[in-house]
Enzyme design. Structure first.
Site, PDB file in Angstrom:
ATOM      1  N   GLY A  39       0.737  -1.325   0.018  1.00  0.00           N
ATOM      2  CA  GLY A  39      -0.043   0.041  -0.057  1.00  0.00           C
ATOM      3  C   GLY A  39       0.839   1.209  -0.063  1.00  0.00           C
ATOM      4  O   GLY A  39       0.396   2.324  -0.197  1.00  0.00           O
ATOM      5  N   ARG A  97     -10.959  20.469   9.171  1.00  0.00           N
ATOM      6  CA  ARG A  97     -11.824  20.709  10.436  1.00  0.00           C
ATOM      7  C   ARG A  97     -11.504  20.284  11.581  1.00  0.00           C
ATOM      8  O   ARG A  97     -12.048  20.609  12.559  1.00  0.00           O
ATOM      9  CB  ARG A  97     -13.192  19.549  10.115  1.00  0.00           C
ATOM     10  N   HIS A 131     -11.560  25.579   5.930  1.00  0.00           N
ATOM     11  CA  HIS A 131     -12.762  25.676   6.910  1.00  0.00           C
ATOM     12  C   HIS A 131     -12.854  26.728   7.764  1.00  0.00           C
ATOM     13  O   HIS A 131     -13.894  27.441   7.806  1.00  0.00           O
ATOM     14  CB  HIS A 131     -12.676  24.282   7.713  1.00  0.00           C
ATOM     15  N   ASP A 170     -24.574  27.301  10.262  1.00  0.00           N
ATOM     16  CA  ASP A 170     -23.893  27.242  11.750  1.00  0.00           C
ATOM     17  C   ASP A 170     -23.201  28.656  11.801  1.00  0.00           C
ATOM     18  O   ASP A 170     -22.830  29.311  10.998  1.00  0.00           O
ATOM     19  CB  ASP A 170     -23.209  26.006  11.922  1.00  0.00           C
ATOM     20  N   LYS A 193     -26.224  25.448  15.430  1.00  0.00           N
ATOM     21  CA  LYS A 193     -26.089  23.918  15.103  1.00  0.00           C
ATOM     22  C   LYS A 193     -25.104  23.528  16.419  1.00  0.00           C
ATOM     23  O   LYS A 193     -24.201  24.254  16.739  1.00  0.00           O
ATOM     24  CB  LYS A 193     -25.354  23.504  13.886  1.00  0.00           C
ATOM     25  N   ARG A 195     -23.155  20.173  17.646  1.00  0.00           N
ATOM     26  CA  ARG A 195     -22.424  18.934  17.101  1.00  0.00           C
ATOM     27  C   ARG A 195     -22.079  18.279  18.165  1.00  0.00           C
ATOM     28  O   ARG A 195     -21.521  18.667  19.208  1.00  0.00           O
ATOM     29  CB  ARG A 195     -21.030  19.620  16.312  1.00  0.00           C
ATOM     30  N   ASP A 221     -22.352  26.419   2.574  1.00  0.00           N
ATOM     31  CA  ASP A 221     -21.362  26.046   3.616  1.00  0.00           C
ATOM     32  C   ASP A 221     -19.973  25.731   2.897  1.00  0.00           C
ATOM     33  O   ASP A 221     -20.010  25.812   1.730  1.00  0.00           O
ATOM     34  CB  ASP A 221     -22.047  24.537   3.911  1.00  0.00           C
ATOM     35  N   GLY A 228     -25.265  15.538   6.304  1.00  0.00           N
ATOM     36  CA  GLY A 228     -26.188  15.917   7.505  1.00  0.00           C
ATOM     37  C   GLY A 228     -26.408  17.249   7.862  1.00  0.00           C
ATOM     38  O   GLY A 228     -27.550  17.517   8.039  1.00  0.00           O
TER      39      GLY A 228
END
Ligand code: R5P
Length: 324
Positions: A39, A97, A131, A170, A193, A195, A221, A228
């Protein structure tokens, strides 16, 4: 002596890399990219890169660790082959994030990724819609932070003229929502929102500030991952009396059953860019706006030591003209 520009791509998004190359002129540089049986990632640059100004384009999309590793070893190979200068062009930056500790004993993985790119030898980074803008500060090298908002807003403005409310799902998307609203001459609404800190990708919309009843809403966003956030928000807007709900996001990550769930949601259309490679056959509700010309113009400007931010002003002016 004139420097030579060289665009190289990993395997995350070949169609975008090809479109950027055709916007720039010279063809993509050749790289051999393989895997060992276990891999491990293997790369080899086919031609000499000595002294050139290289741009390595790679989105950290699924499988994120492999895509990141490909970019790191490509940068390492360039450095060891006496390249002049390397820019990591990252349309979608993975791990962004994870930019702070939400629970004790967590890592700050976005900072680690920044360190890895710098350690591998990147001299500059070019990214689209991080982000959070503060991630730029994780890098000790220059960061060109591009945005796809003008292109997405121009598309939405043409498709859905008038009576528009831009909705941030959010608190973190407030500034981005303002940029959309400014360009679209729309009003604003904000959702709150919560989380789950223990369960990744789980969120719950809590409340809505703003007037959406009888209005057409544009939910925005930076990214759609499982869907979600955007689906929960769309359901809340529908329950609040919105007549039509459209979503726009820069990065269409679409993990798991996201596309299926979006098709079944109250959204009439979902617009994303191609920072992450879109599915070959687009589902009926999905539309894609390309960032290829934004990237090509920004790479050209960076190569010629011209201002990259001036490009946004030009793009915003073009988008305004197209809308008006
Ligand atoms: C989170 O703060 C981001 O801005 C996005 O709202 C989130 O990452 C989207 O993820 P999902 O689609 O899984 O809700």
């Amino acid at each position: 002596m004139r420097r030579r520009a060289l665009l190289l791509s990993g395997t995350s998004n070949p169609p975008l890399a090809a479109a950027v190359a055709s916007g720039l002129g010279p063809p993509l540089g050749q790289v051999e990219i393989n895997r060992f049986a276990c891999g491990e990632v293997y790369v080899r640059l086919v031609d000499s890169v000595r002294g050139s100004d290289a741009f390595v384009i790679q989105s950290h999309s699924y499988p994120v660790d492999e895509m990141l590793m490909e970019q790191l070893v490509m940068i390492d190979a360039l450095k060891r082959a006496s390249v002049g200068h390397v820019t990591a062009v990252i349309p979608y930056l993975g791990y962004s994030r994870q930019d702070q500790k939400s629970l004790e004993r967590e890592p700050i993985s976005a900072r680690l990724v920044a360190d890895m790119l710098t350690t591998a030898g990147a001299d500059r980074v070019m990214v689209i819609d991080l982000h959070t803008g503060q991630i730029q500060g994780f890098f000790k090298i220059p960061v060109d932070h591009l945005t796809a908002v003008p292109a997405l807003a121009a598309y939405v403005g043409r498709r859905y003229p008038g009576n528009l409310v831009v909705v941030a799902p959010d608190a973190g998307r407030g500034k981005m929502a303002q940029r959309y609203a400014r360009q679209l001459n729309a009003s604003l609404a904000f959702m709150e929102k919560a989380r789950s800190v223990e369960r990744h990708n789980e969120s719950l919309p809590l409340g809505l500030i703003g007037d959406v009843a009888g209005r057409r809403c544009l939910l925005i966003d930076d990214m759609i991952d499982t869907g979600g956030t955007i689906i929960d928000a769309a359901e809340a807007l529908r329950d609040g009396g919105a007549t039509e709900i459209v979503a726009a996001a820069t990065h269409g990550v679409f993990s798991g059953r996201a596309l299926e769930r979006l098709e079944a949601s109250p959204l009439v259309e979902v617009v994303v860019t191609d920072t992450v490679r879109p599915p070959e056959k687009l589902p009926p509700k999905l539309s894609v706006v390309s960032v290829a010309s934004l990237l090509a113009a920004s790479i050209r400007a960076a190569f010629q030591d011209r201002s990259v931010s001036a490009i946004f002003k030009e793009l915003e002016a073009t988008a305004d003209a197209a809308d008006g």
